[in-house]
Write an enzyme that holds these catalytic residues in place. Structure first.
Site, PDB file in Angstrom:
ATOM      1  NE  ARG A 180      -9.138  -7.622   6.209  1.00 49.60           N
ATOM      2  CZ  ARG A 180     -10.177  -8.184   5.576  1.00 49.60           C
ATOM      3  NH1 ARG A 180     -10.942  -9.068   6.212  1.00 49.60           N
ATOM      4  NH2 ARG A 180     -10.455  -7.890   4.322  1.00 49.60           N
ATOM      5  CG  HIS A 238      -1.951  -1.044   1.218  1.00 47.93           C
ATOM      6  ND1 HIS A 238      -3.047  -0.967   0.400  1.00 47.93           N
ATOM      7  CD2 HIS A 238      -2.067  -2.217   1.895  1.00 47.93           C
ATOM      8  CE1 HIS A 238      -3.800  -2.044   0.578  1.00 47.93           C
ATOM      9  NE2 HIS A 238      -3.226  -2.821   1.471  1.00 47.93           N
TER      10      HIS A 238
HETATM   11  C1  LIG Z   1      -7.830 -10.668   3.647  1.00 46.78           C
HETATM   12  C2  LIG Z   1      -6.517  -9.991   3.938  1.00 46.78           C
HETATM   13  C3  LIG Z   1      -5.970  -9.080   3.039  1.00 46.78           C
HETATM   14  C4  LIG Z   1      -4.785  -8.429   3.331  1.00 46.78           C
HETATM   15  N1  LIG Z   1      -4.210  -7.643   2.377  1.00 46.78           N
HETATM   16  C5  LIG Z   1      -3.046  -7.019   2.635  1.00 46.78           C
HETATM   17  C6  LIG Z   1      -2.410  -6.233   1.648  1.00 46.78           C
HETATM   18  O1  LIG Z   1      -2.836  -6.192   0.493  1.00 46.78           O
HETATM   19  N2  LIG Z   1      -1.303  -5.539   1.988  1.00 46.78           N
HETATM   20  C7  LIG Z   1      -0.793  -5.580   3.243  1.00 46.78           C
HETATM   21  O2  LIG Z   1       0.164  -4.869   3.512  1.00 46.78           O
HETATM   22  N3  LIG Z   1      -1.304  -6.390   4.191  1.00 46.78           N
HETATM   23  C8  LIG Z   1      -2.412  -7.124   3.901  1.00 46.78           C
HETATM   24  N4  LIG Z   1      -2.953  -7.957   4.820  1.00 46.78           N
HETATM   25  C9  LIG Z   1      -2.262  -8.127   6.096  1.00 46.78           C
HETATM   26  C10 LIG Z   1      -1.066  -9.065   5.968  1.00 46.78           C
HETATM   27  O3  LIG Z   1      -1.427 -10.237   5.278  1.00 46.78           O
HETATM   28  C11 LIG Z   1      -0.586  -9.404   7.375  1.00 46.78           C
HETATM   29  O4  LIG Z   1      -0.273  -8.197   8.026  1.00 46.78           O
HETATM   30  C12 LIG Z   1       0.644 -10.291   7.421  1.00 46.78           C
HETATM   31  O5  LIG Z   1       0.545 -11.390   6.568  1.00 46.78           O
HETATM   32  C13 LIG Z   1       0.815 -10.752   8.870  1.00 46.78           C
HETATM   33  O6  LIG Z   1       1.939 -11.541   8.954  1.00 46.78           O
HETATM   34  P1  LIG Z   1       2.340 -12.198  10.350  1.00 46.78           P
HETATM   35  O7  LIG Z   1       3.697 -12.735  10.157  1.00 46.78           O
HETATM   36  O8  LIG Z   1       2.101 -11.230  11.446  1.00 46.78           O
HETATM   37  O9  LIG Z   1       1.253 -13.340  10.591  1.00 46.78           O
HETATM   38  P2  LIG Z   1       1.112 -14.812   9.988  1.00 46.78           P
HETATM   39  O10 LIG Z   1       1.429 -14.846   8.545  1.00 46.78           O
HETATM   40  O11 LIG Z   1      -0.241 -15.295  10.387  1.00 46.78           O
HETATM   41  O12 LIG Z   1       2.227 -15.641  10.726  1.00 46.78           O
HETATM   42  C14 LIG Z   1       2.093 -16.045  12.068  1.00 46.78           C
HETATM   43  C15 LIG Z   1       2.722 -17.410  12.220  1.00 46.78           C
HETATM   44  O13 LIG Z   1       2.770 -17.741  13.611  1.00 46.78           O
HETATM   45  C16 LIG Z   1       2.580 -19.135  13.723  1.00 46.78           C
HETATM   46  N5  LIG Z   1       2.163 -19.429  15.092  1.00 46.78           N
HETATM   47  C17 LIG Z   1       1.033 -19.034  15.724  1.00 46.78           C
HETATM   48  N6  LIG Z   1       1.009 -19.482  16.985  1.00 46.78           N
HETATM   49  C18 LIG Z   1       2.164 -20.176  17.173  1.00 46.78           C
HETATM   50  C19 LIG Z   1       2.708 -20.893  18.276  1.00 46.78           C
HETATM   51  N7  LIG Z   1       2.066 -20.997  19.446  1.00 46.78           N
HETATM   52  N8  LIG Z   1       3.905 -21.512  18.130  1.00 46.78           N
HETATM   53  C20 LIG Z   1       4.584 -21.416  16.939  1.00 46.78           C
HETATM   54  N9  LIG Z   1       4.083 -20.762  15.862  1.00 46.78           N
HETATM   55  C21 LIG Z   1       2.900 -20.138  15.982  1.00 46.78           C
HETATM   56  C22 LIG Z   1       1.509 -19.432  12.669  1.00 46.78           C
HETATM   57  O14 LIG Z   1       1.489 -20.797  12.305  1.00 46.78           O
HETATM   58  C23 LIG Z   1       1.915 -18.514  11.536  1.00 46.78           C
HETATM   59  O15 LIG Z   1       2.721 -19.160  10.588  1.00 46.78           O
HETATM   60  C24 LIG Z   1      -4.126  -8.663   4.557  1.00 46.78           C
HETATM   61  C25 LIG Z   1      -4.656  -9.612   5.453  1.00 46.78           C
HETATM   62  C26 LIG Z   1      -5.811 -10.294   5.121  1.00 46.78           C
HETATM   63  C27 LIG Z   1      -6.325 -11.372   6.022  1.00 46.78           C
END
Ligand SMILES: Cc1cc2nc3c(=O)[nH]c(=O)nc-3n(C[C@H](O)[C@H](O)[C@H](O)COP(=O)(O)OP(=O)(O)OC[C@H]3O[C@@H](n4cnc5c(N)ncnc54)[C@H](O)[C@@H]3O)c2cc1C
Length: 485
Positions: A313, A49
């Site tokens: 999300r 974005h």
């Molecule tokens: C519908 C949708 C559209 C979006 N579109 C955009 C976009 O266009 N642009 C943008 O900038 N952002 C977008 N986002 C947001 C973006 O996808 C997220 O901000 C980002 O992917 C989050 O990454 P993360 O690493 O925080 O979480 P995740 O990818 O969920 O990673 C977390 C990891 O932690 C692991 N985990 C959880 N609990 C444990 C545990 N107890 N022990 C070990 N491992 C664990 C899980 O298995 C997972 O692999 C969107 C989100 C959604 C849902």
């Protein structure tokens, strides 16, 4: 003892891991799944974005603006696709036009470059298939599209190339707070670390509760569903196309992917906090997406749809990204990473690595190599380049996925690099066999055979995605004895 344990191998955890390797630190990433990028990171809109919509002074505003600015540099180093195609927020009446002006002003206060309000004629020149009802748009040239899973794999691969450790199938179930750090437990292993980075996505509040009795935030899942259309529709739209935003978010959008597919969605559906694995799609929500998208872009050809999918999300009770040391010393929360978490990931990774290196008094790592080796896309080579490659490595001469023209050589590469794929979906995310029209119907069995051979495991043990998602569950024509009849 590790200096830092990162819980969660989504784009946020992986970016922190890679940035930490710039310092002399011992780093481990603990992931409950059998691959990286299996949470929210695998199912989103893939937009970088521009960052005009988050409130001034918020974490979202700060990290989105910075993340967008450095995205190109990161993708160059890691050899990940990133196209700055620009975005258009469309207005349908005068009230929407007022919203566009407010978005532009907000964006300018955040330092977002090149924002411009364009009229209907200009909008139509940019996007010939835009709805006749759209009367103008906010144009943000710095918005782009990327591949979230490839970025995550690349971050982790580069972190591992520089010495980080990745422990898959390690679900953190308990954390003991000790005088010099933390003792982190899965059901059958323990890891000791001086600091913890909580990048557990929709489970970040659950993880925080393992060390803190009175957490400052909770998280609930907010689902978004999508259609993904075939590459035949390439060119229907050229930018990321949004309607005007509402309280529930950015609205249903239409955009091309870096591979030339068309993405339509997501909707926005609040789920119960217990529904953190609910990534199924539903007929009524998909119908709603079609209706909404029809108001934005004319004649979207859903007969070209190749799959539907949903992502969750991590919606935080605070409304903003939660970034920093929580109430427990040494425990860093990176929670509530809803959109624009992907866009912000490069900036969040750098910020957290700087904070942690200071707190651990870690010197710079003089051996850090920022470059991740480019993966070969056979289809994109010239005939002469293909001939040279096949002579050197004959596996590049064998096409495994006919829809996407993916060779055995590309699949071997996806298996044997650091952070290599071990499942059908893991290979699909890295090299694209199964990402085309037949969705793996033809190439799936061949990819399974290659995985089985290369990993020296029985073909029956190869899974689609999670560790229980076996594909081969018995023989179709087993020998039947007289006693069994
Ligand atoms: C519908 C949708 C559209 C979006 N579109 C955009 C976009 O266009 N642009 C943008 O900038 N952002 C977008 N986002 C947001 C973006 O996808 C997220 O901000 C980002 O992917 C989050 O990454 P993360 O690493 O925080 O979480 P995740 O990818 O969920 O990673 C977390 C990891 O932690 C692991 N985990 C959880 N609990 C444990 C545990 N107890 N022990 C070990 N491992 C664990 C899980 O298995 C997972 O692999 C969107 C989100 C959604 C849902």
């Amino acid at each position: 003892m590790y200096d830092v344990a990162i819980v969660g191998a989504g784009v946020i955890g992986a970016s922190v891991a890679r940035e930490l390797m710039k310092y002399q630190l011992k780093v481990v990433v603990l992931e409950k799944g059998n691959d990286v990028a299996i949470g929210t990171t695998k199912a989103n809109s893939a937009i970088v974005h521009a960052g005009y919509d988050a409130p001034f002074g918020s974490n979202k505003g700060r990290f989105n603006a910075l993340g967008n600015r450095i995205f190109g540099e990161i993708c160059d180093e890691l050899n990940v696709p990133f196209n700055r195609i620009g975005s258009l927020v469309c207005a349908f009446d005068e009230e929407d036009m007022t919203t566009l002006k407010a978005l532009k002003e907000n964006g300018e206060s955040l330092g977002i470059p090149g924002l411009r309000i364009i009229d209907q004629a200009m909008l139509r020149a940019f996007e010939p298939n835009i709805s006749d009802l759209a009367i103008g748009a906010l144009y943000a040239p710095s918005a782009g599209i990327t591949e979230p899973w490839e970025l995550t794999v690349a971050y982790m691969e580069n972190a591992m190339d520089n010495g980080a450790n990745l422990m898959l199938n390690f679900e953190v179930i308990k954390i003991d707070v000790e005088s010099d750090g933390f003792l982190i437990h899965s059901s059958n292993q323990t890891v000791r670390a001086k600091r913890i980075v909580n990048a557990a996505g929709v489970y970040a509040d659950t993880l925080y509760k393992m060390v803190c009795d009175s957490p400052e935030f909770t998280i609930h899942p907010r689902r978004g569903q999508y259609f993904l259309l075939d590459k035949n529709v390439n060119g229907l739209v050229n930018h990321v196309i949004f309607p005007c935003p509402s309280k529930l978010g950015k609205g249903i959008l239409v955009l091309p992917t870096t591979e030339g597919n068309l993405l339509v969605g997501p909707d926005s559906e609040d789920l119960e906090s217990t529904e953190r694995e609910a990534i199924e799609t539903t007929g009524n929500r998909l119908d709603y997406i079609k209706e909404s998208a029809a108001k934005l872009v004319n004649n979207i050809p859903y007969r070209e749809n190749i799959t539907t999918f949903a992502g969750l999300r991590a919606e935080p009770s605070t409304g903003d990204f939660i970034i920093g040391e929580g109430k427990i010393s040494g425990f860093y929360n990176l929670a509530g990473m809803k959109s624009p978490g992907l866009s912000s990931a490069p900036a969040i990774g750098k910020h957290v690595a700087t904070e942690l290196s200071k707190s651990l008094k870690a010197p710079l790592n003089p051996h850090f190599n920022p470059i991740r080796q480019k993966r070969i896309r056979f289809e994109k080579l010239s005939d002469a380049e293909k001939a040279v490659l096949i002579k050197e490595k004959p596996a590049y001469g064998r096409i495994i996925c006919r829809c996407e023209s993916i060779t055995e050589g590309e699949i071997l590469d996806a298996i044997h690099r650091n952070c290599g794929g071990r499942t059908l979906n893991g290979i699909k995310r890295r090299a694209r066999p199964g990402a085309g029209r037949c969705q793996g119907g033809f190439c799936g069995p061949r990819v399974m055979e290659i995985l089985s051979r290369e990993l020296a495991v029985p073909v029956e043990s190869i899974c689609q995605e999670s560790s229980e998602s076996f594909i081969l569950i018995g023989k179709t024509k087993s020998e039947v004895t007289d006693n069994e009849v």
